[in-house]
Motif scaffolding. Structure first.
Motif, PDB file in Angstrom:
ATOM      1  N   TRP A   1      40.207  12.651  41.980  1.00  0.00           N
ATOM      2  CA  TRP A   1      39.985  13.830  42.641  1.00  0.00           C
ATOM      3  C   TRP A   1      39.413  14.959  42.023  1.00  0.00           C
ATOM      4  O   TRP A   1      39.399  14.849  40.676  1.00  0.00           O
ATOM      5  CB  TRP A   1      41.434  14.494  43.176  1.00  0.00           C
ATOM      6  CG  TRP A   1      42.480  14.993  41.995  1.00  0.00           C
ATOM      7  CD1 TRP A   1      42.591  16.499  41.575  1.00  0.00           C
ATOM      8  CD2 TRP A   1      43.161  14.259  41.110  1.00  0.00           C
ATOM      9  NE1 TRP A   1      43.416  16.579  40.476  1.00  0.00           N
ATOM     10  CE2 TRP A   1      43.935  15.001  40.177  1.00  0.00           C
ATOM     11  CE3 TRP A   1      43.478  13.047  41.084  1.00  0.00           C
ATOM     12  CZ2 TRP A   1      44.706  14.622  39.426  1.00  0.00           C
ATOM     13  CZ3 TRP A   1      44.451  12.465  40.144  1.00  0.00           C
ATOM     14  CH2 TRP A   1      44.896  13.409  39.360  1.00  0.00           C
ATOM     15  N   SER A   2      38.839  15.925  42.583  1.00  0.00           N
ATOM     16  CA  SER A   2      38.226  17.139  41.690  1.00  0.00           C
ATOM     17  C   SER A   2      38.885  18.333  42.044  1.00  0.00           C
ATOM     18  O   SER A   2      39.445  18.422  43.310  1.00  0.00           O
ATOM     19  CB  SER A   2      36.608  17.374  42.254  1.00  0.00           C
ATOM     20  OG  SER A   2      36.466  17.554  43.646  1.00  0.00           O
ATOM     21  N   VAL A   3      38.792  19.459  41.371  1.00  0.00           N
ATOM     22  CA  VAL A   3      39.775  20.378  41.409  1.00  0.00           C
ATOM     23  C   VAL A   3      38.745  21.633  41.753  1.00  0.00           C
ATOM     24  O   VAL A   3      37.435  21.536  41.444  1.00  0.00           O
ATOM     25  CB  VAL A   3      40.308  20.754  40.065  1.00  0.00           C
ATOM     26  CG1 VAL A   3      41.550  19.694  39.951  1.00  0.00           C
ATOM     27  CG2 VAL A   3      39.560  20.911  38.648  1.00  0.00           C
ATOM     28  N   ILE A   4      39.200  22.642  42.153  1.00  0.00           N
ATOM     29  CA  ILE A   4      38.290  23.931  42.581  1.00  0.00           C
ATOM     30  C   ILE A   4      37.354  24.300  41.741  1.00  0.00           C
ATOM     31  O   ILE A   4      36.284  24.666  41.865  1.00  0.00           O
ATOM     32  CB  ILE A   4      39.605  24.769  43.083  1.00  0.00           C
ATOM     33  CG1 ILE A   4      39.953  24.439  44.501  1.00  0.00           C
ATOM     34  CG2 ILE A   4      38.531  26.311  43.302  1.00  0.00           C
ATOM     35  CD1 ILE A   4      41.218  25.313  44.924  1.00  0.00           C
ATOM     36  N   ASP A   5      37.665  24.497  40.303  1.00  0.00           N
ATOM     37  CA  ASP A   5      37.113  24.964  39.034  1.00  0.00           C
ATOM     38  C   ASP A   5      36.048  24.018  38.621  1.00  0.00           C
ATOM     39  O   ASP A   5      35.431  24.426  37.658  1.00  0.00           O
ATOM     40  CB  ASP A   5      37.952  25.719  38.115  1.00  0.00           C
ATOM     41  CG  ASP A   5      38.644  26.769  38.461  1.00  0.00           C
ATOM     42  OD1 ASP A   5      38.182  27.371  39.327  1.00  0.00           O
ATOM     43  OD2 ASP A   5      39.593  27.157  38.213  1.00  0.00           O
ATOM     44  N   GLY A   6      35.907  22.717  39.166  1.00  0.00           N
ATOM     45  CA  GLY A   6      35.267  21.649  38.510  1.00  0.00           C
ATOM     46  C   GLY A   6      35.801  20.892  37.643  1.00  0.00           C
ATOM     47  O   GLY A   6      36.934  21.162  36.886  1.00  0.00           O
ATOM     48  N   GLY A   7      35.495  19.569  37.815  1.00  0.00           N
ATOM     49  CA  GLY A   7      36.085  18.647  36.856  1.00  0.00           C
ATOM     50  C   GLY A   7      36.755  17.605  37.763  1.00  0.00           C
ATOM     51  O   GLY A   7      37.465  17.714  38.869  1.00  0.00           O
ATOM     52  N   ILE A   8      36.613  16.101  37.447  1.00  0.00           N
ATOM     53  CA  ILE A   8      36.960  15.094  38.244  1.00  0.00           C
ATOM     54  C   ILE A   8      38.393  14.229  37.397  1.00  0.00           C
ATOM     55  O   ILE A   8      38.007  13.885  36.242  1.00  0.00           O
ATOM     56  CB  ILE A   8      36.037  14.262  38.726  1.00  0.00           C
ATOM     57  CG1 ILE A   8      34.876  14.918  39.504  1.00  0.00           C
ATOM     58  CG2 ILE A   8      36.539  12.903  39.355  1.00  0.00           C
ATOM     59  CD1 ILE A   8      33.715  14.185  39.871  1.00  0.00           C
ATOM     60  N   TYR A   9      39.298  14.050  37.903  1.00  0.00           N
ATOM     61  CA  TYR A   9      40.404  13.453  37.456  1.00  0.00           C
ATOM     62  C   TYR A   9      40.936  12.242  38.089  1.00  0.00           C
ATOM     63  O   TYR A   9      40.473  11.874  39.268  1.00  0.00           O
ATOM     64  CB  TYR A   9      41.835  14.400  37.253  1.00  0.00           C
ATOM     65  CG  TYR A   9      41.511  15.652  36.688  1.00  0.00           C
ATOM     66  CD1 TYR A   9      41.833  15.656  35.444  1.00  0.00           C
ATOM     67  CD2 TYR A   9      40.823  16.618  37.133  1.00  0.00           C
ATOM     68  CE1 TYR A   9      41.639  16.708  34.490  1.00  0.00           C
ATOM     69  CE2 TYR A   9      40.411  17.731  36.440  1.00  0.00           C
ATOM     70  CZ  TYR A   9      40.879  17.640  35.044  1.00  0.00           C
ATOM     71  OH  TYR A   9      40.806  18.976  34.235  1.00  0.00           O
ATOM     72  N   ARG A  10      41.820  11.056  37.655  1.00  0.00           N
ATOM     73  CA  ARG A  10      42.096   9.928  38.144  1.00  0.00           C
ATOM     74  C   ARG A  10      43.243   9.692  37.696  1.00  0.00           C
ATOM     75  O   ARG A  10      44.036  10.256  36.721  1.00  0.00           O
ATOM     76  CB  ARG A  10      40.997   8.995  37.631  1.00  0.00           C
ATOM     77  CG  ARG A  10      41.362   8.264  36.275  1.00  0.00           C
ATOM     78  CD  ARG A  10      40.643   7.432  35.789  1.00  0.00           C
ATOM     79  NE  ARG A  10      39.673   6.374  36.789  1.00  0.00           N
ATOM     80  CZ  ARG A  10      38.463   6.051  36.685  1.00  0.00           C
ATOM     81  NH1 ARG A  10      37.780   6.385  35.565  1.00  0.00           N
ATOM     82  NH2 ARG A  10      37.828   5.471  37.566  1.00  0.00           N
ATOM     83  N   MET A  11      44.155   9.006  38.783  1.00  0.00           N
ATOM     84  CA  MET A  11      45.655   8.439  38.352  1.00  0.00           C
ATOM     85  C   MET A  11      45.851   7.099  38.782  1.00  0.00           C
ATOM     86  O   MET A  11      45.202   6.994  40.018  1.00  0.00           O
ATOM     87  CB  MET A  11      46.666   9.367  38.998  1.00  0.00           C
ATOM     88  CG  MET A  11      48.000   9.099  38.752  1.00  0.00           C
ATOM     89  SD  MET A  11      49.158  10.198  39.889  1.00  0.00           S
ATOM     90  CE  MET A  11      48.927  11.306  38.729  1.00  0.00           C
ATOM     91  N   PRO A  12      46.101   6.343  37.936  1.00  0.00           N
ATOM     92  CA  PRO A  12      46.078   4.734  38.453  1.00  0.00           C
ATOM     93  C   PRO A  12      46.937   4.602  39.799  1.00  0.00           C
ATOM     94  O   PRO A  12      48.148   5.367  39.773  1.00  0.00           O
ATOM     95  CB  PRO A  12      46.945   4.160  37.194  1.00  0.00           C
ATOM     96  CG  PRO A  12      46.545   5.086  36.100  1.00  0.00           C
ATOM     97  CD  PRO A  12      46.526   6.293  36.751  1.00  0.00           C
TER      98      PRO A  12
END
Length: 472
Positions: A238-249
């Motif tokens: 997912w990406s967050v509103i202020d920018g940046g992309i994260y992952r969760m297994p």
């Protein structure tokens, strides 16, 4: 997620109204769809309590697809409210820039179908996206915006199949499932408690073939300011509103930021951009990069002078150029303008990088100077950049108003839909001017002003659906 004050909300509406192109004004076009969710729901409730849209001072209010998140308030479909009788005869010449667009059912007959508006148990359907040329993914809602299960509707057999239930996590009150995303092996969605101040969100997945939904995990704080999600073979991203992309297994565990994604916003996994894809306060900013996050490939975008709000997929870009829509390849090739259409800073591209734009139905003005709408003009236009084909969507009622919706998938949806039996009934009256919302600090007006309400009537039996996966 931080809230804004009511005064700031009014200022945002005022800025949006001032910036909207004529004659089609988009009072909500510059309000971020996801960035300030609770603020948007206040806008939604203020304009659309119990299915009523208010139009002050005889202006035209247009709200196209900005109410997509679920929180139990407001309208299902975006509303277009006309302010003059379409049967009146114009006194002046036809408005410039008009375009002739045939209905989608004529342009792409294989892509247009009708589906029930409700499941057999009475739960209302909300389209998400197409799974194939004949399969539509839907949520079934037990109450407004309260998604309770996923279903697949087969347009060939005219039958619906339950794919999975969409449960709320145990002990969480005020929970609403949000956008759904279709991956190669899994379907994922995220949820939140949008009507309280919690900074919290969770993620769920189910096999694409169906089964029991599995809760992957939850996040808090800034990581819960979810903008878009994706689903890979082994993780939710997912990406967050202020920018940046994260992952969760998918097996659960701690979230981690994907290296090199500072300032990036998901489009459709694994593709990302350096600007938010949704309409917001910085919607005029042009995209400069297209990034494949998995492979680390960065493509530069050639943004021409004079273009605003340039948004690109892997191949095609759309932007606003003066009073027209501009379309080009990401490298600047095959550039052309589409006069008579309006991006309004709000419409995002659809699946297959099809464009989606507003179109004015105004054909003149009556003796009082009020706009006259042509009921035969569609509410919106879907544009195929590969062929240059345009198809009209939606149906205006006799007053020129109407409504449509777009699917609630996280990545660009393949579905646009509307209820052809729905109509709008407008009633106007004079009210005290001081009762009309105004910017903070502005002097209180005096006297009377005209206030109109447009109430939704009829419909609720069938939805007309355009599935772009069925376009040849």
């Amino acid at each position: 997620m931080s809230d804004r004050s009511e005064a700031e909300l009014i200022r945002a509406l005022t800025r949006a109204a001032d910036a909207a192109p004529e004659p089609v004004g988009d009072l909500l076009g510059t309000i971020d769809r996801r960035r300030r969710r609770r603020t948007r729901r206040r806008v939604q409730s203020a304009l659309a309590v119990a299915g009523v849209v208010a139009v002050i001072c005889g202006g035209t209010a247009v709200a196209r697809g900005v109410f997509s998140n679920r929180g139990g308030e407001g309208q299902i479909l975006a509303k277009t409210t006309a302010t003059a009788d379409a049967s009146a005869r114009p006194t002046g010449a036809e408005e410039p820039g008009k375009i002739a667009v045939r209905p989608a059912a004529e342009v792409w007959p294989a892509a247009v179908t009708k589906i029930p508006a409700k499941a057999a148990d009475g739960w209302k359907y909300r389209p998400i996206t197409g799974l194939s040329a004949t399969e539509l993914l839907l949520t079934a809602e037990s109450s407004f915006e309260k998604a309770g299960r996923l279903e697949v509707y087969d347009t060939a057999t005219r039958k619906s199949t339950v794919l999975a239930d969409m449960p709320a996590p145990e002990g969480v009150k005020g929970y609403y499932a949000q956008d759904v995303e279709v991956g190669a092996e899994y379907i994922a969605w995220w949820g939140e408690t949008p009507n309280n101040s919690d900074k919290w969100a969770d993620f769920w997945v189910v096999p694409r073939t169906g089964g029991t939904a599995k809760r992957v995990g939850e996040v808090t704080g800034d990581l819960s300011r979810v903008e878009r999600i994706g689903v890979a073979a082994d993780s939710v991203v997912w990406s967050v509103i202020d920018g940046g992309i994260y992952r969760m297994p998918l097996t659960g565990g701690s979230p981690e930021k994907i290296e090199g994604t500072d300032g990036l916003h998901l489009m459709s996994w694994p593709w990302a951009a350096d600007v938010a894809q949704e309409a917001g306060e910085d919607w005029e900013k042009n995209q400069t990069k297209v990034v494949n996050v998995e492979e680390g490939i960065i493509g530069n975008v050639d943004a021409p002078d004079g273009v605003q709000g340039l948004r690109c997929g892997e191949v095609w870009c759309y932007g606003k150029e003066k009073e027209a829509v501009m379309v080009q390849g990401t490298g600047g090739l095959e550039r052309k303008t589409l006069p008579g259409l309006s991006s309004m800073g709000g419409e995002r591209p659809l699946a297959r990088e099809f464009g989606f734009f507003g179109v004015s139905g105004v054909v003149g003005r009556d003796a009082q100077g009020e706009e006259i709408e042509d009921a035969q003009v569609p509410l919106g236009v879907v544009y195929d950049p590969e062929t240059g084909t345009m198809a009209g969507i939606g149906k205006r009622d006799r007053s020129g108003g109407g409504s449509y919706g777009t699917g609630t998938s996280s990545s660009p949806t393949s579905i646009v839909y509307w209820d052809e039996d729905e109509r709008q009934v407008e009633e106007c009256k004079m009210v005290d001017a001081e009762s009309v919302p105004r910017p903070s600090g502005a002097p209180a007006p005096t006297g009377k002003t005209r206030s109109c309400t447009t109430t939704q009537k009829g419909g609720g039996k069938e939805l007309t659906v355009v599935n772009l996966l069925a376009v040849p």
